[in-house]
Scaffold this motif. Structure first.
Motif, PDB file in Angstrom:
ATOM      1  N   ALA A 161     -11.144  -6.261  -2.855  1.00  0.00           N
ATOM      2  CA  ALA A 161      -9.900  -5.601  -3.272  1.00  0.00           C
ATOM      3  C   ALA A 161      -9.781  -5.581  -4.792  1.00  0.00           C
ATOM      4  O   ALA A 161     -10.412  -6.370  -5.502  1.00  0.00           O
ATOM      5  CB  ALA A 161      -8.703  -6.331  -2.668  1.00  0.00           C
ATOM      6  N   ARG A 162      -8.975  -4.669  -5.288  1.00  0.00           N
ATOM      7  CA  ARG A 162      -8.632  -4.644  -6.712  1.00  0.00           C
ATOM      8  C   ARG A 162      -7.123  -4.801  -6.821  1.00  0.00           C
ATOM      9  O   ARG A 162      -6.355  -3.983  -6.304  1.00  0.00           O
ATOM     10  CB  ARG A 162      -9.052  -3.330  -7.376  1.00  0.00           C
ATOM     11  N   LEU A 163      -6.719  -5.893  -7.490  1.00  0.00           N
ATOM     12  CA  LEU A 163      -5.312  -6.223  -7.609  1.00  0.00           C
ATOM     13  C   LEU A 163      -4.901  -6.256  -9.074  1.00  0.00           C
ATOM     14  O   LEU A 163      -5.728  -6.490  -9.963  1.00  0.00           O
ATOM     15  CB  LEU A 163      -5.013  -7.584  -6.961  1.00  0.00           C
ATOM     16  N   ARG A 164      -3.624  -6.048  -9.290  1.00  0.00           N
ATOM     17  CA  ARG A 164      -3.083  -6.153 -10.651  1.00  0.00           C
ATOM     18  C   ARG A 164      -2.995  -7.616 -11.073  1.00  0.00           C
ATOM     19  O   ARG A 164      -3.460  -8.000 -12.130  1.00  0.00           O
ATOM     20  CB  ARG A 164      -1.702  -5.492 -10.693  1.00  0.00           C
ATOM     21  N   TYR A 207     -10.847  -4.219   0.499  1.00  0.00           N
ATOM     22  CA  TYR A 207     -11.180  -2.985  -0.231  1.00  0.00           C
ATOM     23  C   TYR A 207      -9.946  -2.240  -0.739  1.00  0.00           C
ATOM     24  O   TYR A 207     -10.060  -1.098  -1.194  1.00  0.00           O
ATOM     25  CB  TYR A 207     -12.026  -2.032   0.620  1.00  0.00           C
ATOM     26  N   ALA A 208      -8.786  -2.837  -0.667  1.00  0.00           N
ATOM     27  CA  ALA A 208      -7.563  -2.151  -1.082  1.00  0.00           C
ATOM     28  C   ALA A 208      -7.466  -2.070  -2.604  1.00  0.00           C
ATOM     29  O   ALA A 208      -8.010  -2.896  -3.333  1.00  0.00           O
ATOM     30  CB  ALA A 208      -6.340  -2.863  -0.516  1.00  0.00           C
ATOM     31  N   ASP A 209      -6.736  -1.077  -3.061  1.00  0.00           N
ATOM     32  CA  ASP A 209      -6.476  -0.885  -4.486  1.00  0.00           C
ATOM     33  C   ASP A 209      -4.963  -0.987  -4.668  1.00  0.00           C
ATOM     34  O   ASP A 209      -4.225  -0.057  -4.331  1.00  0.00           O
ATOM     35  CB  ASP A 209      -7.008   0.474  -4.934  1.00  0.00           C
ATOM     36  N   VAL A 210      -4.504  -2.129  -5.195  1.00  0.00           N
ATOM     37  CA  VAL A 210      -3.071  -2.398  -5.295  1.00  0.00           C
ATOM     38  C   VAL A 210      -2.690  -2.468  -6.770  1.00  0.00           C
ATOM     39  O   VAL A 210      -3.217  -3.296  -7.516  1.00  0.00           O
ATOM     40  CB  VAL A 210      -2.698  -3.718  -4.589  1.00  0.00           C
ATOM     41  N   ASP A 211      -1.782  -1.609  -7.190  1.00  0.00           N
ATOM     42  CA  ASP A 211      -1.380  -1.566  -8.594  1.00  0.00           C
ATOM     43  C   ASP A 211      -0.208  -2.488  -8.914  1.00  0.00           C
ATOM     44  O   ASP A 211       0.267  -2.508 -10.050  1.00  0.00           O
ATOM     45  CB  ASP A 211      -1.009  -0.128  -8.980  1.00  0.00           C
ATOM     46  N   THR A 230     -11.359  -8.202  -7.499  1.00  0.00           N
ATOM     47  CA  THR A 230     -11.107  -7.854  -8.895  1.00  0.00           C
ATOM     48  C   THR A 230      -9.617  -8.012  -9.175  1.00  0.00           C
ATOM     49  O   THR A 230      -8.785  -7.432  -8.479  1.00  0.00           O
ATOM     50  CB  THR A 230     -11.540  -6.417  -9.205  1.00  0.00           C
ATOM     51  N   ASP A 251      -6.965  -7.683 -12.361  1.00  0.00           N
ATOM     52  CA  ASP A 251      -6.865  -7.225 -13.743  1.00  0.00           C
ATOM     53  C   ASP A 251      -6.328  -8.299 -14.671  1.00  0.00           C
ATOM     54  O   ASP A 251      -6.776  -8.411 -15.820  1.00  0.00           O
ATOM     55  CB  ASP A 251      -5.957  -5.984 -13.822  1.00  0.00           C
ATOM     56  N   LEU A 305       0.803  -1.218   0.000  1.00  0.00           N
ATOM     57  CA  LEU A 305       0.000   0.000   0.000  1.00  0.00           C
ATOM     58  C   LEU A 305       0.840   1.275   0.000  1.00  0.00           C
ATOM     59  O   LEU A 305       0.439   2.298  -0.569  1.00  0.00           O
ATOM     60  CB  LEU A 305      -0.936  -0.008   1.211  1.00  0.00           C
TER      61      LEU A 305
END
Length: 492
Positions: free
Chosen positions: A105-108, A82-86, A126, A128, A55
């Motif tokens: 969460a949204r992960l790459r 709920y994290a957004d990890v690029d 999610t 990608d 993060l």
């Protein structure tokens, strides 16, 4: 978390993160992560340190950051709710002491290949790119309901669930990705699940591969895949299913390939694929299913099912298919229709006959139609059954017209010989034509055509009784033959 709080092992991971470099704690490549509880602090990572790194970790311009670790023991709970990890997350051959929480969460990308986990909570996750759980050993439930994965979902040779609780009533399904959206393929060859695999309502853009999978839920539901939508094929060759396989309402435009698979759910439904639409259903070389089969209202372009695969109880009301393989004589296919739980189904016979006509086997189609009428005869009242028996014995309900010819020939020979040996006296000797035993017999047998013999001679004694027999049997044969011809013309 400040960097000064990191352990030496964590600092190695932190320093490698900005460049996306891998950190391998293993002593040799064949280590078993299940023994990771004995690993010391030199290869132990705290879950909160990994979360902080993902993060807030450092990055470098011109380089792709990422978490890439092998052979670590991860303590605590990795919470990325709920994290957004690029950044890509790769934690391979690791031991997780507690199940990660990735809900919403949204992960790459996420790869946990070869790892050991007590479970995974990741509903509505999610990703990608790809989600990789290949060769993982996961004792608790894997919750991926409603997940959205842009690429593939990999479960090859994974082992999920607890064999001691598999199939137990009320037990949570070990593998859940119901209502998930998978962009490309689900590769789960060699997967083992102790308990229910729940994928109902899921949408898979490519194919599902369950070759050599073992779905073990004795007495329960091994695969719950109602309303599943697949872009191409669902392959489950050599799959072992212990418990019910439910594919009700699924849409599979390519192959539903269950060749060499074994199904066992004694006393219950082994395979349910009702209201299902698929290009091809393959049960080639499958041992006889243990349990009933339900294919009601389903539609297939090709149905590849050998007769030996059908169990004692089936439900095929409304089943539609264009071709049937392998091509076998009708006598080998008909016994399966007698196993229908609902009893006599005219449509099932019509569908089988139509499949034979599609490949140009008209003789087999006639055999099926004849079997249908014989089966129907058992549902009629007594007088209807008697009339049906008469039509069957004489002309085979119109499907065996040569029988009538043989009966007529036998009666003709009998009458000709009998009247040739003892000609009947003429009624008017001066006006009677010359007696001909063959045409006299024909005159008695044929109700419409007359040759002038019957009206000119009057048999007596046993010859008179023979004439009565020829008249009655001639009428019966003519009537049944006309009924058979009429039925044949209607079919054409």
């Amino acid at each position: 978390m400040e960097i000064i709080e990191l352990t030496p092992a964590e600092r190695r991971v932190w320093d490698a993160f900005p460049r996306g470099e891998g950190v391998d704690f293993r002593e040799h490549p064949d280590e078993d992560p299940a023994a990771g509880s004995s690993w010391g602090p030199e290869r132990t990572l705290r879950a909160e340190a990994l979360a902080a790194l993902l993060l807030t970790g450092p990055t470098r311009d011109g380089q792709v950051a990422g978490l890439n670790v092998r052979g670590a023991r991860i303590t605590g709970k990795l919470v990325l709710k709920y994290a957004d990890v690029d950044h890509a997350i790769r934690l391979r051959a690791c031991l997780f002491e507690r199940k990660p929480v990735l809900f919403g969460a949204r992960l790459r990308a996420l790869s946990l290949t070869d790892s050991v986990l007590p479970g995974l909570t990741a509903s509505t996750l999610t990703v990608d790119l790809a989600l990789r759980l290949a060769c993982c050993r996961i004792t608790g439930p894997v919750r991926l309901a409603g997940a959205r994965i842009g690429g593939g979902f990999f479960l090859k040779k994974a082992v999920i669930g607890d064999p001691d609780t598999a199939g137990r009533e009320g037990e949570e399904p070990p593998l859940q990705f119901n209502h998930a959206h998978i962009g490309t393929d689900v590769i789960a060859a060699g997967l083992t699940v102790h308990g229910q695999t729940r994928i109902n309502g899921a949408t898979v853009g490519g194919r599902i591969n369950l070759d050599d999978a073992r779905l073990l839920a004795p007495g329960g539901t091994a695969l719950h895949a109602e309303t599943l939508t697949v872009g191409t094929d669902l392959r489950a060759m050599r799959m072992q299913a212990r418990g019910r396989v439910n594919l009700t309402g699924s849409r599979i435009p390519g192959q539903l390939n269950l060749a060499y698979a074994s199904f066992a759910n004694p006393g219950g439904v082994a395979l349910r694929a009702s209201s299902c639409t698929a290009g091809e259903l393959w049960l080639r070389e499958c041992p006889t299913l243990q349990g009933s089969v339900n294919l009601r209202r389903s539609t297939f372009d090709l149905l590849h099912v050998p007769p030996t695969a059908w169990p004692d109880r089936i439900r095929v009301d409304g089943l539609t298919y264009r071709t049937l393989a392998p091509h076998l004589p009708a006598e080998e296919r008909l016994p399966a229709l007698e196993r229908e739980e609902s009893g006599y189904l005219p449509y099932a016979y019509e569908q089988l006959a139509a499949a034979y006509l599609t490949v140009g086997d008209e003789a087999a189609a006639r055999t099926v139609q004849l079997a249908k009428l014989r089966r129907h005869r058992g549902t009629l009242p007594r007088h209807g059954r008697l009339w049906g028996l008469l039509q069957d014995a004489t002309v085979g309900y119109g499907f065996r017209p040569l029988r009538a010819a043989l009966w007529l020939l036998a009666l003709l020979l009998t009458g000709s010989v009998a009247y040739g040996m003892r000609p009947p006296p003429p009624l008017k000797p001066d006006e009677a034509p010359e007696f001909n035993p063959v045409f006299y017999t024909l005159d008695l047998m044929l109700p419409i055509i007359g040759f002038g013999q019957e009206q000119a001679f009057a048999p007596r004694g046993w010859a008179q009784w023979l004439s009565y027999l020829l008249i009655v049997t001639g009428w019966v044969l003519a009537t049944t033959t006309a009924a058979g011809i009429s039925r044949s013309l209607r079919r054409q």
